[in-house]
Structures are given as structure tokens and as C-alpha cells.
Design a protein around this motif. Structure first.
Motif, PDB file in Angstrom:
ATOM      1  N   ALA A  81       0.835  -1.206   0.000  1.00 18.03           N
ATOM      2  CA  ALA A  81       0.000   0.000   0.000  1.00 18.03           C
ATOM      3  C   ALA A  81       0.868   1.254   0.000  1.00 18.03           C
ATOM      4  O   ALA A  81       0.562   2.243  -0.676  1.00 18.03           O
ATOM      5  CB  ALA A  81      -0.933  -0.005   1.205  1.00 18.03           C
ATOM      6  N   SER A  82       1.971   1.239   0.761  1.00 15.64           N
ATOM      7  CA  SER A  82       2.897   2.380   0.786  1.00 15.64           C
ATOM      8  C   SER A  82       3.493   2.615  -0.594  1.00 15.64           C
ATOM      9  O   SER A  82       3.610   3.764  -1.051  1.00 15.64           O
ATOM     10  CB  SER A  82       4.028   2.127   1.790  1.00 15.64           C
ATOM     11  N   LEU A  83       3.896   1.534  -1.253  1.00  9.77           N
ATOM     12  CA  LEU A  83       4.480   1.652  -2.594  1.00  9.77           C
ATOM     13  C   LEU A  83       3.470   2.213  -3.584  1.00  9.77           C
ATOM     14  O   LEU A  83       3.791   3.107  -4.381  1.00  9.77           O
ATOM     15  CB  LEU A  83       4.973   0.273  -3.057  1.00  9.77           C
ATOM     16  N   ALA A  84       2.231   1.704  -3.523  1.00 13.93           N
ATOM     17  CA  ALA A  84       1.176   2.204  -4.406  1.00 13.93           C
ATOM     18  C   ALA A  84       0.902   3.676  -4.154  1.00 13.93           C
ATOM     19  O   ALA A  84       0.726   4.473  -5.092  1.00 13.93           O
ATOM     20  CB  ALA A  84      -0.099   1.390  -4.204  1.00 13.93           C
ATOM     21  N   ILE A 139       9.969  -4.436  -0.058  1.00 12.64           N
ATOM     22  CA  ILE A 139       9.047  -3.477  -0.683  1.00 12.64           C
ATOM     23  C   ILE A 139       9.108  -2.136   0.024  1.00 12.64           C
ATOM     24  O   ILE A 139       9.085  -1.069  -0.600  1.00 12.64           O
ATOM     25  CB  ILE A 139       7.603  -4.035  -0.672  1.00 12.64           C
ATOM     26  N   GLN A 140       9.197  -2.184   1.356  1.00 13.22           N
ATOM     27  CA  GLN A 140       9.317  -0.960   2.140  1.00 13.22           C
ATOM     28  C   GLN A 140      10.584  -0.197   1.755  1.00 13.22           C
ATOM     29  O   GLN A 140      10.568   1.029   1.591  1.00 13.22           O
ATOM     30  CB  GLN A 140       9.364  -1.342   3.620  1.00 13.22           C
ATOM     31  N   GLY A 149      13.030   8.922   0.612  1.00 15.60           N
ATOM     32  CA  GLY A 149      12.655   9.180   1.987  1.00 15.60           C
ATOM     33  C   GLY A 149      11.911  10.480   2.206  1.00 15.60           C
ATOM     34  O   GLY A 149      11.759  10.929   3.343  1.00 15.60           O
ATOM     35  N   ALA A 150      11.426  11.072   1.126  1.00 11.42           N
ATOM     36  CA  ALA A 150      10.756  12.376   1.221  1.00 11.42           C
ATOM     37  C   ALA A 150       9.270  12.253   0.908  1.00 11.42           C
ATOM     38  O   ALA A 150       8.826  11.271   0.303  1.00 11.42           O
ATOM     39  CB  ALA A 150      11.399  13.380   0.277  1.00 11.42           C
ATOM     40  N   VAL A 253       6.202   8.799   3.557  1.00 11.49           N
ATOM     41  CA  VAL A 253       7.062   7.625   3.673  1.00 11.49           C
ATOM     42  C   VAL A 253       6.349   6.559   4.514  1.00 11.49           C
ATOM     43  O   VAL A 253       5.882   6.835   5.619  1.00 11.49           O
ATOM     44  CB  VAL A 253       8.405   8.007   4.325  1.00 11.49           C
ATOM     45  N   ASN A 254       6.243   5.342   3.963  1.00  9.21           N
ATOM     46  CA  ASN A 254       5.605   4.208   4.665  1.00  9.21           C
ATOM     47  C   ASN A 254       4.188   4.532   5.133  1.00  9.21           C
ATOM     48  O   ASN A 254       3.762   4.113   6.213  1.00  9.21           O
ATOM     49  CB  ASN A 254       6.456   3.768   5.867  1.00  9.21           C
TER      50      ASN A 254
END
Length: 329
Positions: A81-84, A139-140, A149-150, A253-254
């Protein structure tokens, strides 16, 4: 006469009753309690707020439910979900793509994540939880590396010193507002409910989750269905991540990671709804509703946010305790 009395006493099983209806009774009691001790809990706006707050959790949990149905456990759904979330916002802001291209890119990427998970789990015979724990970190890390990281947002300053050229379409932002995100949640629940309970593929998935060896001997392609379950889990996680992006209009991020534990709790609480004893879409929705009511009500009575995890953990422990007690008896 004595035999009849013994029979009638044995007729009511309190644990069985709790197993079937405990979650629903808890929801009713919580609604009554918070409705009495607060002024605004039962208002229409607050009910919509609860549904809005559980929508992303439910969508991600629905994907997790699919992996659980085949006896698996996908811990990477939060990272997916974070990647999406990061990719869809970057497609708009960094690359000035339209909504169709951006969503397709994210769905393809999430499907690829599911393919990798499915391949690793089915080919290397490593326990699902351990394998997806590894891919969760990968993935994270990919998401963090991609975003450097921004936070990604409109008019952000790029490494070149220029402002980001693109903007987030208003129609995409509408997906993160009611009623659309609530509608998407209910559609996701309905689709998975129909798949698991009203198609032969769903029956096969439950058979695999119950006894993979027996399913294999029955001619069911166990590896194929487990593989598909992980692809679908990643796709639903991706949809949840995109809805999160539409809701906040940025990519943190995440951002999806905090939804993992709520999704796990919702899916496992769902086991005991109406005595199902197995992963199911309706139960997952009810589990998410229970968590949403708890979080909303505890905030309204001024319980510190850091203490809500204690309550959620206790509710999950109780649900698991009742579920596994019934399995052993």
C-alpha cells in the motif's frame, strides 16, 4: 424427565453463542455505551466518519483475507500500500501522467509484487508469514528508495531546484472523499464475498486453506490458487494505497504500514463473526467496523491515542481465543 432436563441444559452452549454472536453483540454494546457517554457519537456525520476511517483498512484487509483463505498470511500488504501510494502520486506530480495511466501503472506494479510473493511462497516452501515478512522489508525499502525518503506533493521542490511540473487531478482526489471511498470499500467486500462463497474457485481456496494435501489429492491445483491469492492480495493492497493517496493528496514515507495491524485484526476478528470459523469478507468488514468504532469512541471520550492499541490488542486476543478454542473443541 431428568434426561429431558439434562438435554435442555446441554442445548445452550455459552461459548458457542459467544463464538457466533460475540462480535456483533460487542459492536451493539459499544455503540450504546459511546452513544450514552458522548453527545455526537450517533450523529450521521460521525457514522460517515467511522465508515470513511475504516475504508482503507477494510480494502487492505480484504486482500489479506484472500491470502488467509488459502492458508497463507501476507504480511507485505502494508508495504505494498505504501508503494502504491508513492507511485500513484509521483506519476501525477513528477511525470504529469493522466489518471488512467497512473492507476494502470500502480496496478501492474502491485500485481508484480503479488507475483513475486506467490512465486517465492509456492516455489521455496517457506512459511508464508516468514517469506512475506522478508518481502515486506524489501518493498518498504523500494518505496523509501523511490521517494528518497521524502514526501511527494504538488509543487514540491525537485532535486534540480525546480518545482514539480505535474498536479493531482481533482477526479482522483474525489476517490478519497465520501461517498466514493465508502462505495469502493463495499464493492471490494461484495466482490470477495461472491468469489469466496458463490464460486467454485472460492470453494477451492477454502479447501486449500483447510487441508492442502486433501485438496491436492482431489485434483485442485494448490500452487495455482495460492499464487492467485497472493496476486489478488497485492492488488487490493494497491487499491487501498491509492485510495489513501486520494484521501491525503500526498505520498508519505511508509504511509500504508500503519494499516497492516488494523487489517490483520479485522481479518482475524472476522473468523468468529456468525461462527464462520474461516476467513470471510463479511466478517472482515465487521471486524473493521468494530475497530473503527473503538478508535472513534475512545478518541471522543479523550482516551490518549497511544492507549488505543491496548484495547485493540485485547479485542483481537479475545476473538482469537474464542476462535481457536472452538477449533480445539
Amino acid at each position: 424427565m431428568k434426561a429431558a432436563n439434562v438435554s435442555s441444559r446441554k442445548g445452550f452452549d455459552f461459548i458457542e453463542f459467544l463464538y457466533k454472536y460475540g462480535t456483533l453483540i460487542t459492536i451493539v454494546l459499544l455503540i450504546a455505551f459511546f452513544g450514552v457517554v458522548t453527545d455526537n457519537f450517533l450523529t450521521q456525520s460521525n457514522i460517515i466518519t467511522i465508515l470513511r476511517n475504516i475504508s482503507i483498512t477494510t480494502i487492505i484487509a480484504i486482500g489479506l483475507t484472500l491470502s488467509l483463505s488459502v492458508g497463507g498470511f501476507d504480511l507485505s500488504v502494508g508495504s505494498t500500500a505504501s508503494l502504491a501510494n508513492a507511485v500513484v502520486i509521483s506519476m501525477f506530480v513528477w511525470y504529469s501522467q493522466n489518471i488512467v495511466v497512473s492507476i494502470l501503472v500502480v496496478l501492474i506494479l502491485c500485481a508484480l509484487v503479488g507475483v513475486i510473493n506467490g512465486f517465492l511462497v509456492t516455489s521455496f516452501k517457506i512459511q508464508d508469514m516468514l517469506m512475506t515478512l522478508a518481502t515486506m522489508f524489501i518493498i518498504q525499502g523500494v518505496a523509501q528508495t523511490y521517494t528518497r525518503g521524502a514526501t511527494i506533493s504538488q509543487n514540491m521542490i525537485m532535486p534540480s531546484g525546480d518545482y514539480a511540473p505535474g498536479s493531482i487531478p481533482a477526479v482522483f482526489g474525489a476517490l478519497g472523499k465520501e461517498p466514493w471511498l465508502i462505495i469502493i470499500m463495499f464493492v471490494a467486500v461484495l466482490l470477495v464475498h461472491l468469489l469466496l462463497n458463490h464460486t467454485k474457485y472460492g470453494r477451492y481456496m477454502y479447501m486449500i486453506g483447510g487441508n492442502p494435501e486433501a485438496a491436492k489429492l482431489s485434483g485442485i491445483q494448490v500452487r495455482k490458487y495460492r499464487f492467485i491469492a497472493y496476486v489478488l492480495a497485492a492488488l487490493f493492497a494497491g487499491i487501498g494505497g491509492m485510495i489513501l493517496a486520494a484521501r491525503v493528496m500526498t505520498a508519505e514515507v511508509n504511509a500504508g504500514s500503519p494499516y497492516l495491524m488494523n487489517a490483520v485484526a479485522a481479518a482475524f476478528i472476522g473468523y468468529s463473526v456468525l461462527g464462520s470459523g474461516k476467513p470471510n469478507a463479511f466478517g472482515t468488514l465487521i471486524g473493521a467496523v468494530l475497530i473503527g468504532i473503538l478508535q472513534n469512541g475512545l478518541v471522543m471520550i479523550s482516551v490518549p491515542y497511544y492507549a488505543t492499541d491496548i484495547v485493540k490488542g485485547a479485542v483481537l486476543a479475545l476473538a482469537l481465543g474464542i476462535t481457536y478454542y472452538k477449533r480445539k473443541h
